[in-house]
Write a protein that holds these residues in place. Structure first.
Motif, short mmCIF file in Angstrom:
data_model
loop_
_atom_site.label_atom_id
_atom_site.label_comp_id
_atom_site.label_asym_id
_atom_site.label_seq_id
_atom_site.Cartn_x
_atom_site.Cartn_y
_atom_site.Cartn_z
N HIS A 53 80.10 58.61 -7.59
CA HIS A 53 80.98 59.12 -8.63
C HIS A 53 80.58 58.50 -9.96
O HIS A 53 80.36 57.29 -10.04
N PRO B 188 82.44 58.07 -13.37
CA PRO B 188 83.79 58.31 -13.91
C PRO B 188 83.78 59.05 -15.24
O PRO B 188 84.43 60.08 -15.38
N CYS B 189 83.09 58.53 -16.24
CA CYS B 189 83.10 59.16 -17.55
C CYS B 189 81.86 58.73 -18.32
O CYS B 189 81.23 57.71 -17.99
N ASP C 130 96.63 57.06 -7.29
CA ASP C 130 95.62 57.08 -8.35
C ASP C 130 94.56 56.01 -8.07
O ASP C 130 94.82 55.00 -7.41
N VAL D 125 89.52 52.80 -12.38
CA VAL D 125 88.16 52.28 -12.52
C VAL D 125 88.15 51.36 -13.72
O VAL D 125 88.50 51.77 -14.84
N TRP E 193 90.16 53.29 -16.57
CA TRP E 193 90.04 54.75 -16.51
C TRP E 193 90.79 55.27 -15.29
O TRP E 193 90.66 54.73 -14.18
N SER E 194 91.57 56.33 -15.44
CA SER E 194 92.35 56.93 -14.37
C SER E 194 91.60 58.11 -13.78
O SER E 194 91.24 59.05 -14.50
N SER E 195 91.38 58.07 -12.46
CA SER E 195 90.71 59.19 -11.79
C SER E 195 91.61 60.40 -11.71
O SER E 195 91.13 61.54 -11.66
N ARG E 196 92.91 60.19 -11.67
CA ARG E 196 93.85 61.32 -11.54
C ARG E 196 93.90 62.14 -12.80
O ARG E 196 93.78 63.37 -12.77
N GLY F 253 91.85 61.67 -15.51
CA GLY F 253 90.55 61.79 -16.16
C GLY F 253 90.54 61.30 -17.58
O GLY F 253 89.85 61.87 -18.43
N SER G 115 80.73 65.18 -9.68
CA SER G 115 80.26 64.86 -11.03
C SER G 115 78.78 64.52 -11.08
O SER G 115 78.35 63.75 -11.92
#
Length: 546
Positions: A50, A52-53, A69, A72, A83-86, A88, A194
């Motif tokens: 994954h 994340p961003c 949730d 990260v 950072w929240s995966s739920r 985004g 992703s």
């Protein structure tokens, strides 16, 4: 005790944390991704990775919250980021000077605190909880328009209506697996993929049981998913969807990354590449189609084959060896000499059991070509794509939608829609003769029907529901049902849908307990919409001649 080999931890910049949650192991590192692993046969197996961003190149830790949730935590430039995966999005961005420092983070419903060492001093960031003024009325599935959609299937959960599972691809470089309930009319994401570095423009499915998944289909779905798009990139995943009444969506989805392919990486591995014309790294895959019935039983491990329509004017065939997680290019042809928009593969089976693998490709000039890509049955590699068996000029410009339906006695209905708003249907017959050029395969056009002004804009979705029934959808936001007969196409009904800039549709049928047949379709573009309609009565069979 188990000591898996170091190859199970493929990181070049170091592992920063290892976390166990449920039946899985999660690792983070300074390469900007976190990986999901599982223990299988005393070996660690990497299921997927994954990212994340963008910009979060240093991940330090993962935390699973009680409400489901996944947080990260890491460093972006000189900031500490949560950072929240739920949702985004970044929950916190705290200036601290960057990584390579001791730190600690704690959160509760009342307050949050972040402590770190900077220049030998202990620094503390503290914030009390504040009521959230932002209210999300409808959570988004993607950050940009949806370019493609496919229905994986349905999962039956006791106490719930039928739950349909879809996968969507978008310009935001993400693919999303989601569940859509007919009762709640809510789309709940199950997983986000992703791995793409550019837009996801095409999806293809192969429904089959993967290694170690025997019996899984009794309670859920086991599907092989191919996704492709910009930067000449193809990704392959094994999706395992099963009912999970304890979760919010009542469905659990496990994603296993099987393989990937990039044309630029394929080029770098070529021998004598300095003597060849370099491929274009900006090539886009416009359409995918799994070639049916290509599992080679003579080989120790079965292969699956995939056809791709490419923006550089080529039609390419790829081979997947799932057990080895290898996806390779096996054949290509530049016959069209212009952007290829659509491909559809289909299988012809003769009465004696002989099979021919046929491929249909459509380009921006309105032409539709048909190929015989049958292998010898003992080799996993198809022969080089030579001259097509047949080429039809169906439209005056680009073919944006294509569908093929098998008919009795070796016949096939080929329906297409174009940028000029026209719909074209032709009836083909496959015959195996004594020719040598294409193994004796011949195609004959028995009938052609065209509707020049079927829509007022691009026809981006088309499906042959029955030999006499056709469905088309357009950017003009009209979904039209057509009656096909030897003399032409007659409009039966038109429905206006709410999705602007329609990119694609997918259709399926469901027979209810009373025997009534319903047709469903899902449309994507600037949004997602699912429609349902009753099937009109079938015409009576023709009377036998006296």
């Amino acid at each position: 005790p188990c000591c898996p080999p170091a190859a199970a931890w493929p990181r070049a910049t170091g592992v920063t944390s290892v976390t166990c949650h449920g039946d899985y192991i999660y690792s983070t590192g300074r390469d900007g991704v976190y990986r999901q692993l599982r223990l299988r046969d005393q070996q660690l197996e990497v299921l997927r990775k994954h990212r994340p961003c963008k910009g979060l190149q240093w991940i330090e830790e993962l935390r699973f919250t009680p409400d489901g949730d996944l947080l990260v935590m890491g460093f972006h430039a000189d900031n500490f980021v949560v950072w929240s995966s739920r949702t985004g999005e970044n929950l916190h961005c705290i200036p601290c000077g960057g990584g390579h420092r001791s730190w600690s983070y704690c959160s509760s419903p009342l307050a949050e605190a972040f402590a770190f060492i900077k220049c030998g001093d202990v620094m503390l960031y503290h914030r009390e909880a504040e009521p959230c003024e932002q209210q999300v009325l409808l959570a988004s599935l993607h950050g940009r328009e949806i370019t493609c959609v496919r229905r994986l299937g349905a999962v039956e959960v006791p106490g719930h209506a039928t739950l349909n599972i879809f996968v969507t691809g978008s310009e935001d470089t993400m693919a999303c697996i989601l569940v859509l309930s007919e009762c709640s009319r809510a789309a709940v994401p199950l997983a986000r993929l992703s791995d793409h570095v550019s837009s996801v423009r095409a999806l293809a499915l192969a429904s089959s049981v993967g290694p170690g998944d025997k019996g899984f289909g009794d309670e859920g779905l086991s599907v092989l998913l191919f996704s492709a798009g910009g930067r000449a990139q193809i990704e392959c995943y094994r999706l395992l969807c099963a009912r999970d009444p304890a979760s919010e969506s009542a469905v659990a989805c496990q994603v296993i990354h099987v393989g990937s392919h990039r044309l630029d990486e394929h080029w770098e591995r070529k021998k004598n590449r300095h003597k060849l014309i370099k491929m274009d790294p900006e090539t886009r895959y416009m359409s995918l189609s799994v070639i049916p019935g290509t599992s080679t039983k003579q080989l120790p491990m079965p292969w699956k084959f995939l056809a791709a329509a490419c923006s550089d004017g080529s039609v390419r065939v790829f081979g997947l060896l799932e057990a080895a997680r290898k996806l390779v290019l096996v054949a290509e042809s530049f016959h069209h000499q212009r952007c290829v928009l659509k491909v559809e593969a289909f299988l012809y089976t003769r009465a004696g059991g002989e099979r021919r693998h046929l491929l249909c490709s459509a380009a921006t000039d309105g032409s539709i070509a048909f190929w015989d890509i049958t292998s010898d049955g003992y080799s996993p590699v198809f022969p080089a794509l030579g001259t097509p068996l047949l080429t039809i000029m169906a439209h005056s410009c680009g073919v944006n939608s294509l569908h093929i339906r098998e008919m009795p006695e070796g016949r096939y209905l080929v329906a297409s829609g174009s940028d000029d708003g026209s719909v074209h249907v032709c009836l083909l017959e496959v015959a195996l003769g004594g020719g040598e050029a294409a193994g004796g395969t011949c195609l004959h056009v028995l009938e052609r029907v065209a509707r020049p002004c079927a829509h007022a804009a691009h026809v981006t979705g088309i499906r042959v529901l029955r030999p006499d029934l056709l469905l088309s959808a357009s950017v003009d936001q009209r979904l039209t049902l057509w009656h096909r007969h030897p003399g032409g196409l007659d409009e039966l009904s038109t429905t206006f849908f709410h999705v602007p800039d329609l990119a694609e549709l997918d259709c399926w049928e469901v027979r209810e307990a009373g025997g009534q047949l319903r047709y469903y379709c899902v449309l994507c573009g600037q949004g997602l919409e699912m429609l349902c309609g009753m099937a009109p009565p079938e015409p009576p069979p023709p009377e036998a001649p006296q």
